[in-house]
Design a protein around this motif. Structure first.
Motif, mmCIF file in Angstrom:
data_model
loop_
_atom_site.group_PDB
_atom_site.id
_atom_site.type_symbol
_atom_site.label_atom_id
_atom_site.label_comp_id
_atom_site.label_asym_id
_atom_site.label_seq_id
_atom_site.Cartn_x
_atom_site.Cartn_y
_atom_site.Cartn_z
ATOM 1 N N LYS A 1 0.437 -1.228 0.167
ATOM 2 C CA LYS A 1 0.370 0.254 -0.428
ATOM 3 C C LYS A 1 1.072 1.423 0.028
ATOM 4 O O LYS A 1 0.239 2.160 -0.317
ATOM 5 C CB LYS A 1 -0.687 0.165 1.558
ATOM 6 N N ASP B 1 -11.179 -2.776 0.764
ATOM 7 C CA ASP B 1 -9.637 -2.087 1.393
ATOM 8 C C ASP B 1 -9.806 -0.116 0.479
ATOM 9 O O ASP B 1 -9.762 -0.895 -0.596
ATOM 10 C CB ASP B 1 -8.751 -2.521 1.097
ATOM 11 N N ASP B 2 -10.443 0.439 1.149
ATOM 12 C CA ASP B 2 -10.929 1.212 0.629
ATOM 13 C C ASP B 2 -10.040 2.223 -0.309
ATOM 14 O O ASP B 2 -9.318 3.787 -0.884
ATOM 15 C CB ASP B 2 -11.940 2.595 1.534
ATOM 16 N N GLU B 3 -9.032 2.365 0.545
ATOM 17 C CA GLU B 3 -7.046 2.746 0.998
ATOM 18 C C GLU B 3 -6.950 2.352 -0.644
ATOM 19 O O GLU B 3 -5.431 3.387 -1.263
ATOM 20 C CB GLU B 3 -6.749 2.858 1.653
ATOM 21 N N LYS C 1 -7.393 1.303 -4.305
ATOM 22 C CA LYS C 1 -8.759 1.428 -5.619
ATOM 23 C C LYS C 1 -8.409 0.552 -6.812
ATOM 24 O O LYS C 1 -8.353 -0.240 -7.184
ATOM 25 C CB LYS C 1 -9.125 2.540 -5.666
#
Ligand SMILES: C[S@@+](CC[C@H](N)C(=O)[O-])C[C@H]1O[C@@H](n2cnc3c(N)ncnc32)[C@H](O)[C@@H]1O
Ligand SMILES: Nc1nc2[nH]cc(C(=O)O)c2c(=O)[nH]1
Ligand code: SF4
Ligand SMILES: [Mg+2]
Length: 238
Positions: free
Chosen positions: A169, A215-217, A219
């Protein structure tokens, strides 16, 4: 012409990983790496166990060998290793391939720069997460990504656990404009029990997909298996 340390030449096969997954391709695997990842599936390129397989070859000899193996049936060659970016003189091979209308892909971890990176059609940079035991030199990685801005590159992070996921990430957030791939890690690189391996790799692929979907972070990401291991297991040269 100068010599290149070649570990293996094989194909045609499919590219099992990353930005051109599924692409019919030949492979050239060079010897030697500046890293020593704990889970490296190609450690014979750098740990001494494959030293008798290393052939010092000129670029035109490699091209002859590729044609002997692949005939007229290929238009793509992937160079991997080891770390092929240790080899300053790889430009000779890249140019022979391009003169013959062959597209070139290359796999490297982003620890070294070479000017011939500009000539690679599909460059995969694969920084290493904590489980590898390696430490990323972000100064170097920043420089490489900056130099290659606007070109056909991708980032591919292999993920084994939650800590690796967080690292992946971090990589994506640092370079949001570079196409980003997460890849399932193979944690049993010696088994010959393909059915059991595939079962466990599919479970890990499911785990990774579930994590990314929730996981919205994260995309704009592609979640991929290491496709060739689901077909040929840990076999070498495929
Ligand atoms: C063997 S490396 C050679 C190229 C370069 N040294 C690198 O690491 O990018 C090729 C690719 O295989 C991946 N890889 C190595 N061992 C793996 C494993 N056990 N499971 C999943 N991918 C692995 C690496 O992360 C890299 O993306
Ligand atoms: N089929 C297949 N696809 C691959 N993609 C990356 C590979 C590598 O070892 O670099 C690899 C490999 O060894 N085989
Ligand atoms: S950087 Fe690549 S070749 Fe080198 S040890 Fe790690 S996975 Fe293996
Ligand atoms: Mg491999």
């Amino acid at each position: 012409m100068s010599k290149l340390p070649v570990m293996e030449i094989f194909g045609p096969t499919i590219q099992g990983e990353g930005m051109v997954i599924g692409q019919k391709t030949m492979f050239v695997r060079t010897a030697g790496c500046d890293y020593s990842c704990s889970w490296c599936d190609s450690s014979f390129t750098w740990d001494g166990s494959g030293k008798d397989l290393i052939k010092q070859m000129e670029a035109d000899e490699i091209w002859t060998e590729l044609k002997a193996l692949g005939g007229n049936g290929f238009s793509f060659v992937t160079i991997s290793g080891g770390n092929p970016a240790l080899l300053k003189n790889l430009d000779e091979l890249i140019h022979i391939l391009q003169e013959n209308d062959i597209k070139v892909g290359l796999e490297t971890q982003g620890s070294k720069w070479q000017d011939w990176f500009y000539d690679i059609d599909e460059l995969t940079i694969s920084p290493k997460p904590p489980s590898s035991g390696m430490i990323t030199n972000f100064e170097k990685l920043d420089e490489i990504i900056k130099n290659l801005s606007g070109r056909s590159i991708s980032l591919k992070v292999v993920i084994f656990d939650d800590q690796d996921y967080e690292y992946a990430k971090q990589i994506h957030q640092r370079y949001p404009h570079v196409p980003f791939f997460c890849q399932v890690g193979n944690d049993d690189i010696t088994t010959t029990d393909d059915r059991d391996l595939v079962k466990r790799l599919l479970e890990k692929y499911t785990w990774l997909i579930d994590k990314v979907m929730a996981d919205d972070e994260l995309k704009n990401v592609k979640v991929l298996p290491q496709l060739h291991t689901y077909i040929w297991g840990n076999k070498r040269g495929v």
